[in-house]
Design an enzyme around this catalytic site. Sequence first.
Site, short mmCIF file in Angstrom:
data_model
loop_
_atom_site.label_atom_id
_atom_site.label_comp_id
_atom_site.label_asym_id
_atom_site.label_seq_id
_atom_site.Cartn_x
_atom_site.Cartn_y
_atom_site.Cartn_z
N SER B 174 0.84 -1.20 0.00
CA SER B 174 0.00 0.00 0.00
C SER B 174 0.88 1.26 0.00
CB SER B 174 -0.96 -0.05 1.19
OG SER B 174 -1.99 0.88 1.03
N ASP B 337 -9.25 -5.78 -4.39
CA ASP B 337 -8.92 -4.49 -3.77
C ASP B 337 -9.82 -3.39 -4.33
OD1 ASP B 337 -7.69 -2.20 -2.70
OD2 ASP B 337 -5.68 -3.02 -2.95
N HIS B 370 -8.43 -4.88 -0.10
CA HIS B 370 -7.11 -4.27 0.03
C HIS B 370 -6.26 -5.03 1.06
CE1 HIS B 370 -4.24 -1.06 -0.44
NE2 HIS B 370 -4.28 -0.73 0.84
#
Lengths: 390, 390
Positions: B174, B337, B370
């Site tokens: 991320s 995600d 995610h």
Amino acid sequence: MLKVIGVVLIVASHWASAQSDPMLVEKQRFAFTNYTTESGETLPEVQVGWESYGTLNEAKDNVILITHFFSGTSHAAGKYSVDDAQPGYWDAIIGPGKAIDTNKYYVISSDTLVNANWHNEQVITTGPASINPKTGKPYGLDFPVVTIGDFVEVQKRLLDSLGIEKLHAVIGASMGSFQALEWSVRYPDMVERLVHVIGAAKMDAWTVPALEKWALPIRLDANWNNGNYYDGERPLAGVTATMLNITQDAMHPKIYQASFPNFTVQDEGAKQDIRTLPAISQTLHQRAAARAQTQDANHILYLVRASQLYSAGMQEDLSAAAQKIKADILLMPASNDLLLRPGPVRAFAQLLKAQGKNVKIEEIDGIWGHLDGIFSIQTKAPVIAEFLAE
Amino acid sequence: MLKVIGVVLIVASHWASAQSDPMLVEKQRFAFTNYTTESGETLPEVQVGWESYGTLNEAKDNVILITHFFSGTSHAAGKYSVDDAQPGYWDAIIGPGKAIDTNKYYVISSDTLVNANWHNEQVITTGPASINPKTGKPYGLDFPVVTIGDFVEVQKRLLDSLGIEKLHAVIGASMGSFQALEWSVRYPDMVERLVHVIGAAKMDAWTVPALEKWALPIRLDANWNNGNYYDGERPLAGVTATMLNITQDAMHPKIYQASFPNFTVQDEGAKQDIRTLPAISQTLHQRAAARAQTQDANHILYLVRASQLYSAGMQEDLSAAAQKIKADILLMPASNDLLLRPGPVRAFAQLLKAQGKNVKIEEIDGIWGHLDGIFSIQTKAPVIAEFLAE
């Protein structure tokens, strides 16, 4: 679902402006007394606005009811005056010769209870901003929780008052789809056809917190004051944040990219001072603040709650609720919908098929996401026309 | 991306508890003076925490740098003591004999600038909550905006201080992927391998407002007081709402369904009083409020800004930035995600391939969305091990 008039309508505006000779419409008022909500409280008076397009035939069997979405109103089609900037939200499919043909059908649409657009002069609704006859002051949070079932019951009384006993179809998008489905479950002998657009049959463990996110910013605004702001400053900062959240949830990344082709990530203003928002957020914030002007904060909280409590038949067992439906059914999820996602609608179609219902599913393609149910609806005009003619 | 320890870890906890003989780790402090940020301001002093796993070899060429996500810290693996409830977030893949094998590699991880976990005693960071030596008071919003580029520069100084001139790999999830990619663009001769997990190469017209949504509730909290709350009440209500927003964005509807199998839509409490949240929202709110305790509100605003300003090489032209990379590249988006979506990563892979880079893309499947980049990473352990061995 929301009304994004004034938001990023670059893509949508050209088809709206292609209209000529607008169908002129007029808001009407329906009022009645002593309504007992599903939560068990009695409202001494209820009033809602409504409008209609086309002519009610003598048999009163050419009626199509349109139920509106979260941020919507009864203004589904036409214009209030020739110089209106925008027609009603589904003007592309409602009108003379259109998919929902007002030369054939009498189309009727009403404002829900707790409609959010309290400061829109064309909206008539009853909710926490209304005067409580017992106190002479706005109800605030003493207004009872109302449900999608209540929205339907108020519409039922409106139709009763007009002597309408049969619905050729009920059609609604998003929160409007909840009402349309509820009509079909609750009054199966009355509803002949159901068109369920960008909808759901039941809220789940993801949608309930997703909707709560729309309520959160309002409660954080000190001006909200536990719902007692009618004598003071309105919680506009909170409502603005709510509008931003709704926009973000209702639109797919693709429409953001298409709407902001000159987006720049290396934003010098935002890099120089934490107090300066990125340019794109400034633009979105201004638009959200403008939209917030027409909204009542408490009404939004009640709409969130009504939506969160929705399941077909207002019961836990979806299969048992669906079993009651007698209408032919057209389900129209949007393929790119990130809010009321197409997956659960596809599963609902399977459930209905297994029950032997006459059900069709037709997905709306587009780059808007959830809002394809509004801005891309014209791509499905022939499908809707055919379904209504069957 | 966020640390959901204490959130809905039903699914994830069993593999963590399967660990025995925890690798014990210790936080270290790195401090230096006179750092000039990319926004052009000089900080008299910077300090960050860091930890390491494994042993630095004599040639100092067995180093793997781990860069952390938005809500994360330098605690990537191991435990601080044997009775620690949870190990570091990627303990499933970092340790002796694991994919990132600490018998071979010297793995190092540091807290970023403006790390959000200011009230976590294991975190050392410099940001708006730090004391400004010029005034003797916290910087507040006078702290300069910092970027992903700044995060990398601070890590570079840490590595310089250890005499490390080569990175066997940089790996991050991320916001950590932004730093890892930035390393590869900025120091191409130093980085041999890049593993880019649930990441992005550039923020766009959708992600910037999506991230702004995490900042909004903090600004609405009256206790925030334009960032000057260090002498008074912390804006915990705003930070709690931010935690809820982050959780909502980082997790797919599927994990919500799996985590709340007994969810009930007909929630009697919520139906009886608008002031009573739905039961599921009460649960999520309690968890978010607990997480908020470790967070500094201003630090979150700065992390949002750093993320919003990210594009590879801190420049507008992604292709030109990518051209500089010499590392072998492994891109690992998560198929479900909804925050840093796999589509743009697939496009980035195409761009890199067209440039003749040695790039592989390997999608992580799972129901977390995610967070599959954290909680499902072990499913890709062999892929990572093989990539590091090549």
